[in-house]
Enzyme design. Sequence first.
Site, mmCIF file in Angstrom:
data_model
loop_
_atom_site.group_PDB
_atom_site.id
_atom_site.type_symbol
_atom_site.label_atom_id
_atom_site.label_comp_id
_atom_site.label_asym_id
_atom_site.label_seq_id
_atom_site.Cartn_x
_atom_site.Cartn_y
_atom_site.Cartn_z
ATOM 1 N N GLY A 506 27.345 36.964 41.196
ATOM 2 C CA GLY A 506 27.524 35.883 42.148
ATOM 3 C C GLY A 506 28.398 36.253 43.321
ATOM 4 N N GLU A 738 38.985 39.619 42.702
ATOM 5 C CA GLU A 738 40.096 38.961 42.018
ATOM 6 C C GLU A 738 41.350 38.719 42.864
ATOM 7 O OE1 GLU A 738 39.672 40.678 37.575
ATOM 8 O OE2 GLU A 738 38.920 41.893 39.221
#
Length: 788
Positions: A506, A738
């Site tokens: 994604g 992240e």
Amino acid sequence: MPIQHIEALRGEQKKGKEQIELAEGSELAAWGAAANLTIVGQPHARLEGADKVTGRARYASDIRLPDQLYGRILHSPHPHARIRRIDTRAASALPGVHAVISSADDLDITFYKEECPLFATTLRFVGDEVAAVAAESEEIAEDALCLIDVAYEPLPFVTDLAAAIEPDVATVHNGSNVLEPKRYERGDLAAGLAAADVVIDQIYTTQTAIHNSLETHGCTARWEGEQLTLWESTQGIFQVREDVAEKLKLPEHRVRVIKQHMGGGFGAKQVVWKPSIMAALLAKRTGRPVQLMLDRRGESLAAGNRNGTQQRVRLGAKRDGTLTAIAVEAHMAIGAYQVGGEASNVVGIYERLYRCPNVRTEQAQVYTNTGPSVAFRAPGYVEGTFGLESAMDELARTLGMDPLDLRLHNYTESDQKKEQPYTLPEALRLCYGRATEAFDWKNVYQTATRAEPVEARGAQAQTKRRGIGIAAHEWGGGGGHPPGYAWVKFNSDGSVDVVTGAQDIGTGARTGLAQVAAEELGLPLDQINLHLGDTATGPYAPTSAGSATQATLGPAIRTAAANARQQLLEAAALVLEEAPERLRVHDGKVFVQGDPDNAVSVAEVTGRMAPQMIQGQGARGPNPQDKTVRTFGVQCVEVEVDMETGEVTLLRVVAAHDCGRIINPTMVDSQIIGGITQGIGFALTEERVIDEASGIVLNPNLEEYKVPTVADIPPITHARVGQPDVAANNTGAKGIGEPPLVPTAPAIANAIFDATGIRMRHAPLSRRRLVERLATQKLKAQQNGGAA
């Protein structure tokens, strides 16, 4: 073309194949900052975007096969209990039910590091798996679960981290709840603390957070003879294949895993969970495909979480801000089991972010009767950064320093843990500069009236205060381990297939990886067809985790593309009657350098070669051994706090993150916004709530578990850095998935302090907690004869 030229082309193509092994082992020169790139670095829409918005994209839950059945799982209602009796006969007799499996079945399959059976007879958390059903519809499967008769013997339990650490408390397994701690030390901590003029010694705690991906865990399983195919929602198709084959005692070539699209994973889908094995067993028993997707409650209870932490942080510093000591003792609530996969490293940020000669870290995992924790987007670093960056802000306020100046004063260009330099030593300094410039930090911080009542907005505005906060971080994202492989194949019409075993989870990896191939090949992006997500068709690629996909597979694809391009040039040299080294490829044409009119299309070269074809192969080796590859980032936030109601309104966030070369600005901006949004949830609203008396999770859903919505998100500015890290890999790119989540919460906490004078040391920084602190502050002020 003369026949001798065609034969020569085919001979050159064969020669190219023989050179593939050499090309894999050779290193391409990295694209430097001055590289003339026309596709890489440019914004491009997602290649799969049209499929997603039109519904053509197929997710694990979209699979529909002939005679497909649907699975459901019965979860334990107790935090700790022993199964005394289980009777599945009524469920099995329900029309439409085709199979029921439970602990009554002799299944020699274990999970977790504690070797927990697939269906345990001793249940250790609310949500532990008791039985599974396959039926002709989801509704029938749900009805069947209600007919399973289970007699439970409740056992003593502990669900709170602080309580689990205490002696004489209920134990989750035999032995202590606290596992052997991991320790690191450099220098002399005691001497460092003794040399300090100021010492900060505080405890910071972070909550258990749930991943809550829009797509839950699960798969569709189908057997064809002894061949098992899983359409899985996973971050690692090869990891799933390996784990499923091991647990079902199958050779790996008997297991195929397919994952084309997924609705989020955030780290929880790195490992194989029980539902995948249950689906395979139910499909084997019924002889029909079985789709088993967790419902939202099961997802919340039994599919992983971000572990709660308790961190005692000590910082020592001289009056000029020089750090003399850093120490942290961290406890992590890992739940009932150690899942495996990526371990949470809460203390890592303390060991590297700031220059300090005396550092000691210690972290210990703690069992609790709750669902097991697992990696969650920058695992450990989100929690650890909350502690360290909050403490750094406290230190700056105590010293009377600008928090930015304190951080810059203790800047380091080297990895102090490994005692070697970073591949891009100036990266964090660039982030500080870009973020604070875009935020106008110096001017705003020096505005003494920023925390005074907001003017010109009515009487209600008089209760509101504004504040600003800053936080920094470092993280991995360098990729390179384990290796990744790629193939690049020219078709006869000049188009190209790029094949890898990676998965796009994604993040837009399809687009970024295709851009690398197109750039190296000199072809338009629309001539690149990227194939991924299938263990049966692609070479090995590692799990998409640790912000490593682009940094690992990009260099492998570029190497494969360079190998294929060289073969193309050697073939085209015969057509153009020029030396290969004089040829270049751009926009789908091969031309003679300095003579662009002397050209031939790629399609003409590959068409004349047919049915022979050009195929390049590439691999990504390990990272450099003499330098450390890390990513860095800085975020500045401005908040408005209502001193009466405790409402925190985010006014703006400015972020600057080092991810090396930016392959696609649109994709990177998307990651920044998504990560900060998740960071806002972690900071202010997200928290698993458990009733201490019963051990029951009170919000295993998306109604009471509060994730941020569009209304909660302020303007977010991405102050791009984009400095290529040429020492990291041949594309100069590092990961960004992240990092944007990491510094958001401490930056918000520091801004709340700036506005209110109240230090919030427990995440989430909820309105309830802030109201309680405001009330205490007001009471103390009244007792001292002053105003709040």
